[in-house]
Design an enzyme around this catalytic site. Structure first.
Site, PDB file in Angstrom:
ATOM      1  N   ALA A  44       0.862  -1.181   0.000  1.00 37.82           N
ATOM      2  CA  ALA A  44       0.000   0.000   0.000  1.00 37.82           C
ATOM      3  C   ALA A  44       0.898   1.229   0.000  1.00 37.82           C
ATOM      4  CB  ALA A  44      -0.883  -0.020   1.240  1.00 37.82           C
ATOM      5  N   GLU A  46      -0.914  -9.268  -0.350  1.00 36.78           N
ATOM      6  CA  GLU A  46      -2.357  -9.444  -0.096  1.00 36.78           C
ATOM      7  C   GLU A  46      -3.152  -9.487  -1.398  1.00 36.78           C
ATOM      8  OE1 GLU A  46      -1.812  -6.117   2.659  1.00 36.78           O
ATOM      9  OE2 GLU A  46      -3.025  -7.224   4.082  1.00 36.78           O
ATOM     10  N   GLU A  94       4.480  -4.982   7.419  1.00 35.70           N
ATOM     11  CA  GLU A  94       3.765  -3.858   8.041  1.00 35.70           C
ATOM     12  C   GLU A  94       4.247  -3.548   9.448  1.00 35.70           C
ATOM     13  OE1 GLU A  94       2.365  -6.277   6.287  1.00 35.70           O
ATOM     14  OE2 GLU A  94       1.049  -5.376   4.794  1.00 35.70           O
TER      15      GLU A  94
HETATM   16  N1  CAA Z   1       4.547   3.085  -0.934  1.00 35.10           N
HETATM   17  C1  CAA Z   1       4.905   4.206  -1.568  1.00 35.10           C
HETATM   18  N2  CAA Z   1       6.016   4.316  -2.315  1.00 35.10           N
HETATM   19  C2  CAA Z   1       6.792   3.224  -2.416  1.00 35.10           C
HETATM   20  C3  CAA Z   1       6.475   2.012  -1.786  1.00 35.10           C
HETATM   21  C4  CAA Z   1       5.280   1.956  -1.014  1.00 35.10           C
HETATM   22  N3  CAA Z   1       4.871   0.832  -0.420  1.00 35.10           N
HETATM   23  N4  CAA Z   1       7.452   1.124  -2.058  1.00 35.10           N
HETATM   24  C5  CAA Z   1       8.334   1.757  -2.845  1.00 35.10           C
HETATM   25  N5  CAA Z   1       7.941   3.008  -3.072  1.00 35.10           N
HETATM   26  C6  CAA Z   1       8.634   4.049  -3.860  1.00 35.10           C
HETATM   27  C7  CAA Z   1       9.840   4.607  -3.132  1.00 35.10           C
HETATM   28  O1  CAA Z   1       9.438   5.596  -2.200  1.00 35.10           O
HETATM   29  C8  CAA Z   1      10.653   5.139  -4.258  1.00 35.10           C
HETATM   30  O2  CAA Z   1      10.112   6.372  -4.662  1.00 35.10           O
HETATM   31  P1  CAA Z   1      11.103   7.635  -5.007  1.00 35.10           P
HETATM   32  O3  CAA Z   1      11.906   7.165  -6.178  1.00 35.10           O
HETATM   33  O4  CAA Z   1      10.150   8.724  -5.315  1.00 35.10           O
HETATM   34  O5  CAA Z   1      11.922   7.835  -3.786  1.00 35.10           O
HETATM   35  C9  CAA Z   1      10.391   4.155  -5.374  1.00 35.10           C
HETATM   36  O6  CAA Z   1       9.193   3.468  -5.020  1.00 35.10           O
HETATM   37  C10 CAA Z   1      11.490   3.099  -5.524  1.00 35.10           C
HETATM   38  O7  CAA Z   1      11.676   2.512  -4.245  1.00 35.10           O
HETATM   39  P2  CAA Z   1      13.125   2.411  -3.527  1.00 35.10           P
HETATM   40  O8  CAA Z   1      13.992   3.542  -3.955  1.00 35.10           O
HETATM   41  O9  CAA Z   1      12.884   2.227  -2.062  1.00 35.10           O
HETATM   42  O10 CAA Z   1      13.663   1.055  -4.186  1.00 35.10           O
HETATM   43  P3  CAA Z   1      14.668   0.014  -3.541  1.00 35.10           P
HETATM   44  O11 CAA Z   1      15.022  -0.940  -4.629  1.00 35.10           O
HETATM   45  O12 CAA Z   1      15.772   0.690  -2.821  1.00 35.10           O
HETATM   46  O13 CAA Z   1      13.785  -0.763  -2.434  1.00 35.10           O
HETATM   47  C11 CAA Z   1      11.844  -1.903  -1.600  1.00 35.10           C
HETATM   48  C12 CAA Z   1      12.691  -1.531  -2.828  1.00 35.10           C
HETATM   49  C13 CAA Z   1      12.653  -2.840  -0.679  1.00 35.10           C
HETATM   50  C14 CAA Z   1      10.591  -2.609  -2.075  1.00 35.10           C
HETATM   51  C15 CAA Z   1      11.484  -0.610  -0.821  1.00 35.10           C
HETATM   52  O14 CAA Z   1      10.929   0.332  -1.741  1.00 35.10           O
HETATM   53  C16 CAA Z   1      10.500  -0.819   0.270  1.00 35.10           C
HETATM   54  O15 CAA Z   1      10.861  -1.311   1.338  1.00 35.10           O
HETATM   55  N6  CAA Z   1       9.232  -0.437   0.041  1.00 35.10           N
HETATM   56  C17 CAA Z   1       8.195  -0.529   1.041  1.00 35.10           C
HETATM   57  C18 CAA Z   1       7.731  -1.963   1.241  1.00 35.10           C
HETATM   58  C19 CAA Z   1       6.680  -2.028   2.327  1.00 35.10           C
HETATM   59  O16 CAA Z   1       6.937  -1.728   3.471  1.00 35.10           O
HETATM   60  N7  CAA Z   1       5.462  -2.418   1.952  1.00 35.10           N
HETATM   61  C20 CAA Z   1       4.354  -2.520   2.857  1.00 35.10           C
HETATM   62  C21 CAA Z   1       3.568  -1.236   2.849  1.00 35.10           C
HETATM   63  S1  CAA Z   1       2.375  -1.155   4.140  1.00 35.10           S
HETATM   64  C22 CAA Z   1       1.068  -2.048   3.551  1.00 35.10           C
HETATM   65  O17 CAA Z   1       1.063  -2.586   2.464  1.00 35.10           O
HETATM   66  C23 CAA Z   1      -0.058  -2.091   4.524  1.00 35.10           C
HETATM   67  C24 CAA Z   1      -1.224  -2.899   4.162  1.00 35.10           C
HETATM   68  O18 CAA Z   1      -1.337  -4.078   4.337  1.00 35.10           O
HETATM   69  C25 CAA Z   1      -2.377  -2.205   3.710  1.00 35.10           C
END
Ligand code: CAA
Length: 257
Positions: A66, A114, A134
């Site tokens: 998300a 999910e 999360e």
């Molecule tokens: N939400 C918003 N933006 C996201 C995102 C997310 N979940 N995941 C990645 N992005 C964005 C980053 O912010 C980045 O944007 P910018 O270029 O504008 O900075 C772009 O995508 C590329 O991401 P990274 O630079 O971080 O890429 P990376 O290769 O270094 O890392 C990754 C990849 C490990 C997937 C990392 O992006 C990450 O950890 N993302 C979040 C994963 C996460 O925590 N997901 C769970 C979200 S909470 C959820 O989903 C709750 C639910 O059940 C409803």
């Protein structure tokens, strides 16, 4: 011109949906969810629908979760509404009458995992990474993960993933039953195409009945579920499809459904 958040390609009822926010690793914000819901509403009433494949744009991610930026400042009430929006959309996907395939081409985290869990099939590239991270953000899965993940992989592994937030690779996802197949990334697209063609080429009424028997049966006690199977088995004999399938076998030819 506004960006197309869900690309739709329809090949004679075999429909491919691509979540198209590659710069944000296809993170699910409320606009993506609304667009996905709109597309699913159009699909669910179609008699010619055969199979649906869902994937993420770009080389790197299926869906990285998300949208964290959108969620950061939400109040509990706004979070509740966001969770409900996603749950309603994923329910539409889950209850489409035809097989659904998540083609997981990279990160499949949080709301992405999910989303895959709301599909019948998950096929992953060998570099895919899965997880429910999360708790690392101070929340729990809110798009169905705490409920669909234990039903798919069992409570022990679901608790492991949801409380550690650790990521697992495609091989482990296969071992625990989170995905059906793992393919080299270079072969993933071709396999997705082959699989949906195969699913779409089988007797459409029988494929729908098999999905209904399994999904609806799991919600019932065994005797009721077995009665449902009998009803659907009998229903298959009501149309042309069974006559064609069995005649083709007897006549040593391929069936034409
Ligand atoms: N939400 C918003 N933006 C996201 C995102 C997310 N979940 N995941 C990645 N992005 C964005 C980053 O912010 C980045 O944007 P910018 O270029 O504008 O900075 C772009 O995508 C590329 O991401 P990274 O630079 O971080 O890429 P990376 O290769 O270094 O890392 C990754 C990849 C490990 C997937 C990392 O992006 C990450 O950890 N993302 C979040 C994963 C996460 O925590 N997901 C769970 C979200 S909470 C959820 O989903 C709750 C639910 O059940 C409803």
């Amino acid at each position: 011109m506004s960006e197309t958040l869900i690309e739709v390609v329809d090949n004679a009822g075999i429909v491919r949906l691509t979540i198209n926010r590659p710069k944000a690793l296809n993170a699910l914000n409320s606009n993506v969810l609304a667009e996905l819901e709109r597309v699913l509403v159009e699909l669910e009433g179609r008699d010619d629908l055969r199979a649906v494949l869902i994937t993420g744009a770009g080389e790197k991610a299926f869906v990285a979760g998300a949208d964290i930026g959108e969620m950061r400042d939400k109040t509990p009430e706004q979070a509740r509404a966001f969770g409900r929006q996603a749950l309603a959309t994923f329910k539409r996907l889950e209850t489409l009458p035809v097989p659904t395939v998540a083609l997981v081409n990279g990160f499949c985290l949080g709301g992405g995992c999910e989303l895959a869990l709301a599909c019948d099939w998950a096929v992953a590239s060998d570099n895919a990474l899965f997880g429910q991270p999360e708790v690392l953000l101070g929340v729990i899965p809110g798009f169905g993960g705490t409920q669909r993940l234990p039903r798919r992989v069992g409570p022990a592994m679901a608790l492991d993933l949801c409380t550690t937030g650790r990521k697992i690779d495609a091989a482990e996802a296969l071992r625990i039953g989170l995905v059906n197949r793992v393919m080299a990334q270079s072969e993933l697209e071709a396999y997705g195409e082959e699989l949906t063609q195969q699913l779409g080429g089988n007797g459409p009424q029988a494929v729908r009945a098999a999905k209904q028997a399994i999904h609806d049966g799991l919600e019932q006690d065994l005797d009721s579920a077995l009665a449902l199977e009998t009803a659907l088995f009998a229903f298959c004999f009501a149309g042309d499809e069974q006559k064609e399938g069995m005649s083709a076998f007897v006549e040593k030819r391929k069936p034409s459904f």
